[in-house]
Each structure stands twice: as C-alpha cells, then as structure tokens.
Design a protein around this motif. Structure first.
Motif: not given
Ligand code: DX5
Ligand code: ZN
Length: 216
Positions: A124-131
């Motif tokens: 769920q959080i992946l699209p929000d992450l830069d890395f």
C-alpha cells in the motif's frame, strides 16, 4: 548506481576530515545511522551531527532512523537539512502519516525493512516512497556479514516496483563490499550504503573506486 558511505564506521573524533576524504573521492551523498538504544541495541548520533556537518560539506545527507516511533525526531532532522530520511517499518505505528510528513518537507522519504520483514508489507505504501532501504544485515552495528537471501528479496521488490511502473529506488545497507555489491546491483538496487568497506580502509579513495569498479 550511487555509493553512499556510512559514517558509522568513520572516526567520530575527525568527522569533518572523514567526510572531506570521501567527498574528494567523488561522493555526493553520505549515510547517517541514527540509533536509539531501543529499536537497536546501540546509540549513535542525532540531528546535531547532521547540522554540524552541513556547515562543513556540500555532500547530501541520507538519514537512516533506527529508532522506535521516529515521528517525534523527524522535525529536528528535517530542520537540520537532511535530504533523505528513512524510517523502519517495524518501528513506526503510523507509517503513512510519517511518510507524508517527510515528503511535505520536501525531503525524500524511504521505508527501511529488517531482513525478516517481507517486501509484500510495502504494497500500500510503495507508491508514496522515493526509496526503500533493504537491510542486508540486522540493524545495529557496522561490519556484519551480508545476508545472502537478501539478493532474492531485492529481486522481489524490483519486480513489484517495475510491475507498477514506479520510480522508487532500492537502497541496500549492510555488508556491502566489492563482492556483494554486484549481486545487489544485478538484482535491481541502485543505492549502495557502505561503512566498513570504505572507512575500514586506510585509503578511502581506492576503496570507493574498488566498489564503483565492482559492477564493471
Ligand atoms: C547498520 C547500519 C549500516 C552500517 C553498515 O545498522 O544501518 O548503515 O553502517 O555498515 P557496513 O557497511 O560495515 O555493514
Ligand atoms: Zn544504515
């Protein structure tokens, strides 16, 4: 590919000259390991170190928070001028909110995963992450042995990222040396933290060169 020296293995009595040495070797990003004695059994440094180094160097700062509930500490690292901040999945109850706070400050946001934490938990959080910072040793200490099964984990995460056409970068941290770096590179990592492989060597410039050359 980008090498990110971890100053955890540098000489704490001479941090300014240690950082200048890797800067002269072409490094433009350093890794700051923050440990609280609770999440990991060790205590290292705080935002005062980031603030002090910022006055002495142009290199950017990648802050790895190995602390329980990092929310309270975030503002001090943001104000100190960190360009990248990662928090541990295992240490953060309100991960989504924490990541939004980092991003709203214009800082690159990352989630760090311990070796036993599956990459699936990032769905769920992946699209929000830069890395994503994948720990390739158990956090807490420099100079540990690379955990081999991490290579498969990097590939799994690479697939998740590519399948969704995301730009999230994969950073690896722990036991990175000229033998393990190419394995992580081939599996899809692009940021390589190295502590003892750089600062454990008397000649930091050739250590940096050896790591960079290991993928050729
Ligand atoms: C470990 C830290 C690492 C550490 C890596 O908890 O997160 O950044 O400095 O050190 P080496 O490269 O020596 O394994
Ligand atoms: Zn680290």
């Amino acid at each position: 590919m980008r090498l990110v020296p971890s100053i955890l293995s540098a000489d704490f009595a001479n941090l300014e000259s240690e950082v200048h040495e890797v800067e002269q070797a072409g490094i433009d990003l350093i890794h700051i390991d923050v440990m609280d004695g609770h999440f990991v059994p060790n205590v290292t440094m705080g935002s005062n170190v980031v603030r002090a180094l910022k006055k002495k160097t142009q290199v950017k700062m990648d802050v790895h928070l190995m602390v329980e509930e990092p929310g309270d500490l975030l503002p001090s690292f943001i104000e100190a001028g960190a360009e990248m901040i990662s928090v541990h999945f295992e240490a953060c109850r309100h991960l989504h909110r924490t990541i939004q706070i980092i991003k709203a400050a214009g800082v690159k946001a990352g989630v760090a995963l311990n070796p036993a934490t599956p990459v699936d938990f990032l769905k769920q959080i992946l699209p929000d992450l830069d890395f994503v910072l994948l720990m390739t040793v158990n956090p807490g200490f420099g100079g540990q042995k690379f955990i081999r099964s991490s290579v498969e984990k990097i590939s799994e995460l690479r697939d998740l990222i590519d399948f969704r056409h995301l730009k999230t970068e994969i950073e690896v941290d722990g036991g990175i040396n000229p033998e393990t770096l190419p394995l992580c590179f081939k599996a899809g990592a692009s940021l390589f933290v190295a502590g003892s492989a750089i600062f454990g060597s008397k000649d930091r410039e050739s250590a940096v060169r050896a790591l960079a050359a290991s993928i050729n």
